[in-house]
Design an enzyme around this catalytic site. Sequence first.
Site, PDB file in Angstrom:
ATOM      1  N   GLU A  98       0.853  -1.192   0.000  1.00 54.16           N
ATOM      2  CA  GLU A  98       0.000   0.000   0.000  1.00 54.16           C
ATOM      3  C   GLU A  98       0.881   1.232   0.000  1.00 54.16           C
ATOM      4  O   GLU A  98       1.815   1.337   0.788  1.00 54.16           O
ATOM      5  CB  GLU A  98      -0.915   0.044   1.231  1.00 54.16           C
ATOM      6  CG  GLU A  98      -1.923  -1.078   1.330  1.00 54.16           C
ATOM      7  CD  GLU A  98      -2.772  -0.992   2.608  1.00 54.16           C
ATOM      8  OE1 GLU A  98      -2.868   0.110   3.187  1.00 54.16           O
ATOM      9  OE2 GLU A  98      -3.305  -2.030   3.031  1.00 54.16           O
ATOM     10  N   GLU A 104     -13.929   5.244  -0.615  1.00 57.28           N
ATOM     11  CA  GLU A 104     -14.812   4.348   0.132  1.00 57.28           C
ATOM     12  C   GLU A 104     -15.508   5.141   1.247  1.00 57.28           C
ATOM     13  O   GLU A 104     -14.897   5.437   2.269  1.00 57.28           O
ATOM     14  CB  GLU A 104     -14.016   3.191   0.725  1.00 57.28           C
ATOM     15  CG  GLU A 104     -13.295   2.341  -0.300  1.00 57.28           C
ATOM     16  CD  GLU A 104     -12.357   1.335   0.334  1.00 57.28           C
ATOM     17  OE1 GLU A 104     -12.850   0.292   0.822  1.00 57.28           O
ATOM     18  OE2 GLU A 104     -11.147   1.610   0.386  1.00 57.28           O
ATOM     19  N   LYS A 155     -15.812   3.524   5.095  1.00 55.68           N
ATOM     20  CA  LYS A 155     -14.660   3.099   5.880  1.00 55.68           C
ATOM     21  C   LYS A 155     -14.683   3.772   7.251  1.00 55.68           C
ATOM     22  O   LYS A 155     -15.169   4.889   7.408  1.00 55.68           O
ATOM     23  CB  LYS A 155     -13.353   3.469   5.174  1.00 55.68           C
ATOM     24  CG  LYS A 155     -12.942   2.543   4.058  1.00 55.68           C
ATOM     25  CD  LYS A 155     -11.538   2.858   3.590  1.00 55.68           C
ATOM     26  CE  LYS A 155     -10.498   2.468   4.630  1.00 55.68           C
ATOM     27  NZ  LYS A 155      -9.124   2.714   4.140  1.00 55.68           N
ATOM     28  N   GLU A 195      -9.435   8.907   5.569  1.00 54.91           N
ATOM     29  CA  GLU A 195      -9.506   7.474   5.262  1.00 54.91           C
ATOM     30  C   GLU A 195     -10.469   7.149   4.128  1.00 54.91           C
ATOM     31  O   GLU A 195     -10.301   6.148   3.431  1.00 54.91           O
ATOM     32  CB  GLU A 195      -9.903   6.684   6.509  1.00 54.91           C
ATOM     33  CG  GLU A 195      -8.745   6.337   7.412  1.00 54.91           C
ATOM     34  CD  GLU A 195      -7.714   5.449   6.741  1.00 54.91           C
ATOM     35  OE1 GLU A 195      -8.092   4.466   6.094  1.00 54.91           O
ATOM     36  OE2 GLU A 195      -6.520   5.757   6.842  1.00 54.91           O
TER      37      GLU A 195
END
Length: 496
Positions: free
Chosen positions: A268, A318, A321, A329
Amino acid sequence: MESYKSSFLCGLVIIFLLNINFLSVRGLGVNWGTRATHPLPPNIVVKLLKDNGFNKVKLFEAEPWVLDALKNSGVQVMLGIPNDFLAPLASGVRVAEDWVTKNVSAYVSRGVDIRYVAVGNEPFLKTYKNMFTNVTLPAVQNIQAALIKAGLGRQVKVTVPLNADVYESSSSGVPSEGNFRADIHDLMISIVQFLSDNAAPITINIYPFLSLYADSHFPIDFAFFAGTNDPVVDGSVSYTNVFDANYDTLVWALEKNGFSSMPIIVGEIGWPTDGDSNANLQYARKFNQGLMSRIVQGQGTPKRKTPPDVYVFGLIDEDAKSVDPGNFERHWGIFNYDGTVKYRLDMGKNRTLVPAKGVRYFEKQWCVLAPGASETDPNLVDSINYACSHADCTSLGYGSSCNGLDARSNASYAFNKYFQTFNQQKGACDFHNLSVITKIQPKTGKASCEFEIMIDLGKHEKPRKTPASAAAGKLRNYGYTVVVAFLISSIIGWVS
């Protein structure tokens, strides 16, 4: 003879060009997270991956609707196992065998190109307080045994995605002083030894953004790849960016413990575009373009010239999350929630990012604060509170893209987020008679802040119920509290 020389030189040119082409796609991976209230249909996502040259994808869990879409796609898969599964998998090899049969063998036999099983996700973070310390290695060993029993031991490798905090330098902070964290040193050696014995790589997640987020005095230029006037000097090597320094710290840690040739995957790495003052489109493009240029050029680090496989984090935003680490995030995607392009990114070979195709949306209508509603209405604060406890309002927070809207636009943004999250259903725009549905797209006065319309999953093929969608009303968490508190204080300030 001259003809032979020409043919030979022509052959060399062709090989050279082929190598350039290879470097432009080697290691070009991306993380596909699905914690969204309205996730893009998987067939559209797979097309998005292929259209943009991503030939590797990392998944955080085995979701049938995702794996089915990857059949015969040509996309290589790293399949994740969540931390909550570690204890059961560590309890016995039979549990691991069942998991492999259901989630690996079944899909490999149907054309899904699974290359890795990623056991756990950053299980040794200090915030977990040793919750997964004793179960990670046994889980890895049992999954490996299960893969071998299934006849997949050579084809599918195990790995463990680790946070970069598993290694550290001495007080000098130079990479050559790197070693594994003292409290887990012996465990890390055991894990690395097991991976090495099975010809498997170690996977590490590196986040320069988080270095900047955690330390307001962190030199911002050092977070990017463009160089700095204040490099970290380690002997004869000058490190001009945090990625090289961080990565080489791991290389040194491996070398000191007898694993100098251990393969490394960067699981990541990326930069968010919202949710913090340093999470914006400009910085994200700067960072990810620098990263992409390195991948295309096949550039390694001072300590290890061979570049690693890299999985960009992430593919799509997203909105469901957890935001315990921060409001950013939900905004790591290089694409927006609907697969539209956030910013221009040169992908090599004169290619840039292209958007998702075939996305269908709800009707063009928005829920906003009614024209006659008063900003001093006693129900307004509670209404905003309710909307933001069930929908994603992180873009309204301090330093975010929609920060600084006036009181009416702030309320309208919150109301519309709720309205869209709940599929424009009847009653989803009912906030104590303070709201109204409009066909005219609201304007915020800020180019970076838009009133979105959600994806209509019902209009796509094979609609599904996702845990994230089912939990749309369960977004209450630390991040929402921060946003709501900020909104309330802002509205009170405007009113007064």
